[in-house]
Design a protein around this motif. Structure first.
Motif, PDB file in Angstrom:
ATOM      1  N   TYR A  31       0.865  -1.174   0.000  1.00  0.00           N
ATOM      2  CA  TYR A  31       0.000   0.000   0.000  1.00  0.00           C
ATOM      3  C   TYR A  31       0.909   1.234   0.000  1.00  0.00           C
ATOM      4  O   TYR A  31       1.275   1.738   1.057  1.00  0.00           O
ATOM      5  N   GLU A  75      -4.498   4.069  -0.727  1.00  0.00           N
ATOM      6  CA  GLU A  75      -4.560   2.687  -1.223  1.00  0.00           C
ATOM      7  C   GLU A  75      -5.319   1.765  -0.260  1.00  0.00           C
ATOM      8  O   GLU A  75      -5.840   0.749  -0.668  1.00  0.00           O
ATOM      9  N   TRP A  76      -5.304   2.072   1.023  1.00  0.00           N
ATOM     10  CA  TRP A  76      -6.075   1.264   1.986  1.00  0.00           C
ATOM     11  C   TRP A  76      -7.328   2.017   2.412  1.00  0.00           C
ATOM     12  O   TRP A  76      -7.947   1.716   3.435  1.00  0.00           O
TER      13      TRP A  76
END
Length: 135
Positions: A60, A65-66
């Motif tokens: 990530y 991204e998370w």
């Protein structure tokens, strides 16, 4: 799991392989994460509170991204690997296992549509690990 202060796995980092209730003494922020094995729940605040994010094995490079809302990570928990080969859970429409009972043995993308109820107030995990999402 390795937490990095900078994007794209740069800067100061903190490596963790167990639950950590307060990561703020190790990192001032978190902009990227590598999960080398297993699954983790990471929390925005210490003591496992605030916004939470489920992370499985992978990279990530930026907090977006998370699905992170910012660069804050205050604590994390290891999600143990399920020892059972089967996954089963019972959902109940009332507290303390009351009312209609619904069996689950697989992913369910929408509990309301699947069981025609929006009221789930208790559950029993018979086997495996399960993760609920609010929406």
């Amino acid at each position: 799991i390795i937490f990095y202060e900078d994007k794209k796995f740069g800067g100061h980092y903190y490596e963790c392989s167990s639950d950590c209730a307060d990561m703020l003494s190790y990192l001032k922020c978190c902009n990227s994460i590598k999960v080398e094995d297993g699954c983790f729940m990471v929390y925005e605040q210490p003591q496992y509170s605030g916004q939470q994010y489920f992370l499985s094995k992978g990279e990530y490079p930026e907090y977006q991204e998370w699905a992170g809302l910012n660069d804050l990570i205050g604590s994390c928990r290891v999600i143990p690997k399920a020892k059972e080969a089967t996954f089963e859970m019972q959902l109940f429409e009332r507290m303390e296992y009351g009312g209609q009972m619904m069996d689950l043995a697989d992913d369910c993308p929408n509990v309301v549509e699947c069981f025609h109820t929006s009221n789930i107030f208790s559950c029993k995990v018979i086997g495996g690990n399960w993760l609920f999402f609010e929406k």
